[in-house]
Design a protein around this motif. Structure first.
Motif: not given
Ligand code: AMP
Length: 583
Positions: A69-86, A137-147
């Protein structure tokens, strides 16, 4: 005879068996994860042979979750989180609203109490962080919108789970009709208190953590000690997770995620991710072993129908809800399928809830056993689910291609597609760190066309900004390396520090283009031999080059009349002219 301490025994048995069976699974073209789970079953208490300590295995798994989860947080900004809240809140809620009545129906059929049915249903509605993140991670999807949507969904489930866990004792008292049963106001009070603590935690992180955490890491980076840097990364991840739980009642995973997120905008975030990677992978493997250990195969014989119903609720019931929500939010069918498939399993959250409810006599032991068996079966089925989706996606893609619907093609693949570069007579550079960065600068100055393969997405983004063609991914992945158009390349420079991976890259490149001149990087005589055996024409060892350069400089100082060594002398002329292939 001295006894092996249980912690050491659990780690040793777990890693050795997971490694052996992981390799075996890989040999049979199965995901290694299946090997890890089977390793767990073998050292679990329900099968003959050595038995590892379940409690310790669970604790080790918890460290895996924190680091992930720490690793995922490193790629995630607070804005990213807010943008998918709905979509994340609606989706998580819809899954719970579907799974809970279905779980209650199973409970009713098995003659459990109403409370047991509710807990059972909620436990089936949450997905496992570890399983999900590995897929992304395996599918390189973490930084896509679906991820991002899926991770946001996970965070919502995590917060909801913390709330549910706080409520379990109250629910137990209520459903078991105990005198200690709290009233409505008391329940609302404890929920409000928890939400307030969560709010304070977030505020502290955003106000203090956002400045302090990167500052600590920058300070340590300047000491130049890699050991201290690594230590700082681990101390931040584990320390904040611990404090979040102890002081604010937030889960360990959520604490670690926010710790990572506070670093996401720092330029050191990538290095922090790299430093925590090996430990993270080892502990994630132990997570799967610990899940395997929980599995009692007897449940398959004792309650086959209930088990089937459990698996169907997880695979079909809550997936239908997820699929509908993602479609309602206007996403494509393939995005919906991908998000649904990654959530179609249960894991650690469900175990925690099941165990806690069992302790409080809210859930019968049969319920917990069904949850455990349901988890292992759905985790095992998850890679297969994706394999089916890949086949489906490929078919759909073909159909779309036939219909010349080019624009939509990209969406259909479950794995982001990489198209080969149109460059020709170019240099392919693998790795853009200290060595590759130096090379690419020289190539740009000389206007030599080149293509970069680099694991680190941030570095690739920076290169693209400079107008350099680059792809993010592991060059040892056949799909990634084919992006480099090796059949038409002039050179391949493998500038990554790991000679084992380098060997894989060289071997694949050699298979694609037998006459391509390949130059690779090594750190020892053994590595030179290894890389040459895999097909490298020239292998450069840093230490040799340093020695040569020092000798040159000594000579230059001894005879000052001679020309001093220039940067041009340090870079091989081979990059400018095309030599005859040596292979
Ligand atoms: P350095 O050791 O500083 O030259 O950095 C090596 C660079 O290579 C780093 O930027 C890594 O992200 C990158 N790297 C390492 N392994 C691979 C790989 N298998 N494929 C692509 N890039 C890699």
């Amino acid at each position: 005879m001295p006894n092996v301490p249980p912690l050491v025994a659990t780690v040793a048995l777990g890693l050795v068996l997971a490694f052996s069976l992981g390799v075996l699974a890989h040999r049979f073209k199965l995901p290694p994860l299946i090997g890890y789970l089977v390793a767990g079953i073998l050292i679990g208490p329900f099968t003959p042979g050595p038995v590892a300590d379940q409690d310790i295995a669970n604790q080790l798994a918890e460290i895996g979750v924190i680091l992930l989860m720490f690793g995922v947080g490193l790629h995630f900004s607070p804005q990213d989180l807010l943008s998918v809240r709905g979509i994340a809140v609606t989706g998580a809620l819809a899954q719970a609203l579907i799974a809970t009545p279905l779980g209650m129906a199973v409970g009713w059929w098995l003659g459990w109490s109403l409370g047991a049915g509710i807990i059972f249903g909620i436990a089936l509605s949450v997905a496992s962080t570890v399983v999900l993140l590995r897929v992304l991670q395996e599918r390189r999807l973490l930084e896509t919108e679906r991820g991002r949507i899926t991770v946001g969904w996970l965070i919502v489930q995590d917060i909801a789970m913390v709330l549910v866990l706080v409520l379990v004792p109250a629910l137990a008292a209520l459903f078991n009709e105990m005198e200690t049963a709290p009233g409505f106001t008391e329940i609302m009070l404890s929920v409000t208190l928890l939400l307030a603590k969560l709010g304070i935690f977030l505020a502290v992180m955003l106000v203090v953590g956002k400045k302090l955490i990167p500052a600590i890491l920058h300070y340590v980076a300047h000491t130049g000690s890699r050991e201290l840097f690594r230590l700082a990364v681990l101390a931040i991840a584990l320390g904040i997770a611990y404090a979040a739980t102890e002081l604010f009642g937030v889960s360990l995973a959520l604490g670690a995620f926010f710790a990572g997120m506070m670093l996401s905008e720092s330029r050191l975030s990538q290095q922090a991710a790299t430093e925590s990677l090996p430990l993270r992978d080892a502990f994630a493997v132990l997570f799967f072993v610990s899940v395997g250990m929980l599995f009692d195969p007897a449940i398959i014989a004792s309650a086959p129908v209930a088990l089937l119903a459990t698996v169907l609720i997880i695979l079909v019931g809550k997936s239908a809800a997820a699929f509908l929500v993602v479609r309602l939010f206007g996403h494509s069918r393939s995005a919906a399928l991908m998000i649904t498939a990654s959530l179609a399993q249960i894991g650690e959250f469900s175990f925690i809830l099941a165990n806690r409810s069992l302790e409080l006599e809210l859930l019968p032991a049969e319920g917990r056993d069904l949850i455990l068996a349901g988890a292992i079966i759905t985790i095992l089925l998850n890679p297969l689910l994706f394999a089916v989706l890949d086949v489906y996606a490929a078919r759909r893609e073909r159909r779309l291609a036939e219909a010349a619907a080019d624009q939509r093609e990209e969406e259909t693949k479950m794995r982001e597609p990489i198209s080969p570069t149109s460059l020709a007579d170019h240099v392919v550079l693998v790795g853009h760190g200290r060595v590759g960065g130096f090379i690419s600068e020289a190539l740009r100055e000389r206007k030599v066309p080149f293509f970069v393969i680099e694991d680190d997405e941030d570095r690739v983004a920076a290169l693209r900004e400079l107008g350099v063609e680059a792809v993010a991914g592991n060059a040892a992945d056949p799909e990634v390396i084919q992006a480099a158009n090796l059949p038409r390349a002039r050179f391949l420079l493998v500038a990554i520090p790991d000679a084992f991976e380098g060997g894989q890259v060289v071997q694949q490149a050699r298979a694609i283009n037998p006459s391509l001149p390949i130059i690779a990087r090594a750190h020892s005589e053994e590595e030179i031999g290894h890389l040459k055996r895999h097909g490298a024409n020239i292998v450069v060892m840093g230490e040799h080059e340093i020695a040569k350069s020092m000798l040159d400089k000594t000579a230059a100082t001894a005879a000052p009349a001679e020309q001093p060594a220039s940067a041009a002398e340090l870079s091989p002329p081979i990059l400018v002219e095309k030599p005859a292939a040596t292979h």
